[in-house]
Structure formats: C-alpha cells, structure tokens
Write an enzyme that holds these catalytic residues in place. Structure first.
Site, PDB file in Angstrom:
ATOM      1  N   CYS A  17       2.681  22.461   4.882  1.00 33.14           N
ATOM      2  CA  CYS A  17       2.818  20.949   4.780  1.00 33.14           C
ATOM      3  C   CYS A  17       4.131  20.452   3.944  1.00 33.14           C
ATOM      4  O   CYS A  17       4.266  19.315   3.477  1.00 33.14           O
ATOM      5  CB  CYS A  17       1.513  20.438   4.139  1.00 33.14           C
ATOM      6  N   CYS A  39       0.776  -1.358   0.266  1.00 28.04           N
ATOM      7  CA  CYS A  39       0.018  -0.069   0.011  1.00 28.04           C
ATOM      8  C   CYS A  39       0.959   1.240  -0.194  1.00 28.04           C
ATOM      9  O   CYS A  39       2.004   1.345   0.825  1.00 28.04           O
ATOM     10  CB  CYS A  39      -0.931  -0.065   0.912  1.00 28.04           C
ATOM     11  N   CYS A  89      -8.426  -0.042   7.238  1.00 28.69           N
ATOM     12  CA  CYS A  89      -7.124   0.879   7.515  1.00 28.69           C
ATOM     13  C   CYS A  89      -6.544   1.281   8.902  1.00 28.69           C
ATOM     14  O   CYS A  89      -7.276   1.807   9.716  1.00 28.69           O
ATOM     15  CB  CYS A  89      -7.131   2.122   6.508  1.00 28.69           C
TER      16      CYS A  89
END
Ligand code: SAH
Length: 459
Positions: free
Chosen positions: A405, A77, A159
């Site tokens: 970010c 993933c 998840c």
C-alpha cells in the site's frame, strides 16, 4: 521566495498527500487545494529555502481535469484528497506515483508497470468508517471525520465514499446519547464517554456491525441502545480509557447480536471481528487477491507463506490451489479469525502463526530448513523488515508476490530483493481507495539465480 510574496504559477504535479506543486522561477511551491493544470495566484506562507508552501488566493484558469467535488465537505475533511480531480486524472496520478517510485527508488524500468485497475463506480466503496464523536463549540454532539492533520471534527452524516446506511445509525446513536444524557469524549480533559463509533458493513451479506469506543469500563443504558439498533447484526463496545490516538481498545464486549459479521469474497466466507484488519474496498479486493493468486502461479503442490496475513484472506485464496499455506500475523484476534475462517470454509491445509513475520519466518526456517515455493507479503506502510527480506532471499522461493500500500517502501524492498537474486517481472497497481491519494500494488518477482553466490564465484 519570501513569506508574503505573491506569484502566478501553473500547477504541474502533485505531492503524495495531494497538494499541487508549481514552480516560480525554478522555486517549487506546494499549494493546497489545487490540481495539476490549474493556473493560480498564490501567496507564500512558509519559505523553506529551496522550496516553500503557498496558499491559492485565486484560481486564474481551471485545469481541464478539475471537477466539482461530490461531497460538500471534501475541502475541510481530511479523508478524500482528490475529489476535485476527475477519476481518469486520479488514476493517471496514481499510475505515475507507482512508476516514479519504482524507477527512482527501485531502479526498475517503467514498462514493468501495467495500467492501473480502476473502479467502475469509484464512490460508496468503503465498508468501514470510524467516526469520532465530540461536542461542538455550540454544545451539539457531532460525529464525522477529522479535518486534515487535526483533531477537530467535521460533521458528516453521509460520506460519499462510505455506506449510505451509516447515516441512520449515527442519527439513532445521537438520539440515544441525548435521551440518556451521555456525553461525548473530550480530548483536552479526557472526560466524556463516547470516543468513536465504528461501523462496518458486509458487502456480500449487507450485515452491519457497530462498535462504540468508550472512555470507561462499562456502557450505561445498553438496553435502550440495543432497542434502537435492533436491525444491526453485531452491536458491541470497546473500552479505551487511554489518552492516545489509537481508536480501538483491546477489549470488546457484546451488547446484542453476535460478535462478528460475515462477508464473502471470491467464494470464500470471512468472519470479521471488530478489532481485525479487513480490506475496506471489497469490490477491488477481489481483483487484488485474484491478481496475487495469478502471480503466485500455483499448480497444487506448492508450499506457500502468506506473511502479514490479517484474518487469512489471501492465505485462504491461495490454499485452494497449493499443498500447504502458512500465514503469519502479529494480532492474535486476527489469527483467531484466520483459523475460524479456514474451518468455516473447510480448508484444511492452512496453518497460522501469531507473531512478527521477521521473527516467525527466520525461526521456522532455522528450525526446519524447509524451503518455500512461493512467498506472499502484504506489509503495512513501512514495508518489510530487512531481516525478513534476508530470510526470503536465503529460502530462495521461485516467486515472491509483494502486495503493497506504499510505492516508496515497495520500491526500496524490490531493490533489496533484486540485489538478492530476484527479477521484477511485473507490477499491477490497483485503485483500492478512489478519491484519496492512496494506491495499492501487486508485484511479481521471480528468482533468476542465487546472485550472491554467483558474484562470489566470478569474483
Ligand atoms: N493480507 C491481509 C492483511 C494486510 S494488512 C489482508 O489482505 O487482509 C497488514 C497486516 O500486517 C495487518 O493485519 C497487521 O496487523 C499485520 N502486521 C503488522 N506488522 C506485522 C509484523 N511485523 N509481522 C506480522 N504481521 C504484521
């Protein structure tokens, strides 16, 4: 080194996307799925001249920072790049990334960077996931996540950083698709109906929002779906018939419930539509916004701009302590939410503009000449436009609070602001995205002088 050559190396560092970096006789080799401290036997799979990419054949000695990933699919993933690293080591990695960008690119000293604010429970934090829906080779409907840098879907019902309630919703949607004969989307042919399932959960209210992204104008068998998902606060679908990588379409239609969910952060209620940006980690968001508010040092009389304001989250935090807050955001639906949120919370002194920050602020300043006491920016990864930074410097607010970010564009923009008369006071990294390589920072800059004018005066 040449392709196919094998070497034993110690992983010393990590790239920005979480691959290990080791050196063989001074030649840097980037090796996926390794962590700093590992001693590995690696084979060169691509030689780029001064450096190369390798694959670990064997881990000879494990790093003391290595842990077993909690999630069984953390390898394939693409979501969590750091699950094999202990949380302490993840925080160290992020702290160093911020320091390294600000010193190398920003020309700042490392001691301006405060210790990163981590999470007590660095799992199950994400309030939103967008699950691609596809048909597997053996003809099953799969919902999950893209494998790193590809579009093949790795099935995932639960998840490790997401909400446990998502699994039930995905199972029910799958059942409904099977019972109604509804096909998942096929990227190759552009056929099939269901592209993505977006699920968002409000942390404070536990309300769930589900939005199906579909490849047609209309969704069939809506009643049957609504009956299965009758516990969901907001059930809608979004039309995206384009062959592109964008997930959400422009239009959203309600199937059942109401068109939004509500969340609460620091005493303020936010109404959130499916299309709006909303921070994904509510626990850390509160810490981030409090840091931004502290850095703004408001006493009640200030004029403040909140650029890249989304649904007005930071704006409304600031408005409680300022005379007036102006927010600017490019997405009209988010600005609509921002205005509704101001009203919902009885906040009269926040005003919002739709448009690009780099156009709205210069135009407003040119038209009114009105200065600002504090300017807050929270741009996407590419950072601020240079025109915008120029206008900020011209408007000469006492303080600039920069929420970022991306440490690299942050450092670039900090350098520009410092050249324009600002001084970096402090940097507070916040771990908004545990288990992943991403790191958020909140930065305070103060005006020292109008350095441009000073340098002309002394020249
Ligand atoms: N401060 C908000 C949103 C931050 S995300 C919060 O904390 O929730 C960055 C936002 O900038 C997004 O909402 C995005 O739509 C918006 N945006 C992107 N480019 C922009 C631009 N040039 N001008 C104004 N807003 C922009």
């Amino acid at each position: 080194m040449d392709k196919g050559q094998i070497a034993e190396i110690t992983i010393e560092d990590m790239t920005e996307d979480g691959a290990g970096i080791g050196k063989y006789e001074g030649y840097p080799l980037f090796v996926k799925d390794t962590v700093p401290g590992d001693r590995v036997r690696a084979v060169v799979i691509k030689d780029k001249g001064n450096y190369g990419f390798g694959k670990a054949l064997e881990i000879l000695e494990e790093s003391p920072d290595r842990v077993s990933p909690l999630c069984p699919i953390s390898g394939p993933c693409g979501g969590c790049q750091l699950q094999a690293l202990s949380y302490e080591a993840q925080l160290r990695f992020k702290q160093n990334r911020v320091i390294s960008s600000l010193t190398r690119i920003g020309g700042q000293s490392a001691d301006k960077v405060l210790p990163i604010i981590g999470m007590d429970e660095p799992l199950r934090y994400r309030n939103k996931a967008e699950y691609p829906v596809r048909m597997s080779r053996d003809g099953r409907i799969v919902m999950g996540f893209y494998a790193g840098r590809t579009h093949s879907v790795i099935e995932c019902g639960d998840c490790a950083i997401g909400q446990p309630g998502d699994a039930r919703i995905l199972t029910l949607i799958k059942e409904w698709m099977e019972e109604s004969g509804i096909a998942p989307y096929d990227e190759e042919s552009g056929r099939g109906l269901i592209r993505h399932v977006m699920i968002r959960t409000s942390h404070a209210r536990k309300e769930q929002m589900v939005c199906l992204v579909i490849n047609d104008k209309k969704l069939p068998h809506q009643k049957a779906l609504a009956a299965k998902l009758d516990f969901v606060t907001s059930l809608s679908y979004s039309v995206n018939t384009e062959k592109n990588n964008v997930i959400m379409g422009r239009e959203v239609r309600l199937i059942s419930g109401i068109p939004y969910i509500e969340d609460e952060i620091g005493g303020i209620i936010y109404s959130i539509s499916p299309q709006s940006f909303y921070q994904v980690n509510p626990v850390q968001t509160e810490k981030l916004y409090r840091t931004a508010l502290d850095m703004a040092q408001l006493s009640g009389g200030e004029t403040v701009w909140d650029l890249y304001c989304g649904i007005g989250t930071i704006s409304l935090f600031l408005a409680q302590k300022a005379r007036k807050v102006y927010g600017v955001e490019i997405i009209p639906a988010a600005v609509k939410n921002a205005r509704e949120n101001a009203e919902l919370n009885g906040i009269p002194n926040a005003e919002f503009f739709v448009g690009k920050a780099e156009e709205v602020l210069p135009a407003h300043y040119a038209a009114t000449g009105e200065r600002a006491d504090v300017i807050v920016v929270d741009p996407p990864r590419k950072g601020c436009d240079e025109t915008l930074l120029g206008t900020i410097i011209d408007m000469a607010p006492e303080r600039v609070v920069y929420v970022s970010c991306n440490p690299a564009t942050l450092a670039r923009d900090v350098r520009i602001l410092c050249e324009g008369g600002y001084e970096l006071v402090k940097v507070q990294p916040v771990d908004m995205f545990p288990q992943t390589v991403h790191v958020e920072s909140c930065v305070l800059l103060e005006r020292v002088s109008n350095r441009k004018t000073d340098s002309y005066a002394t020249a």
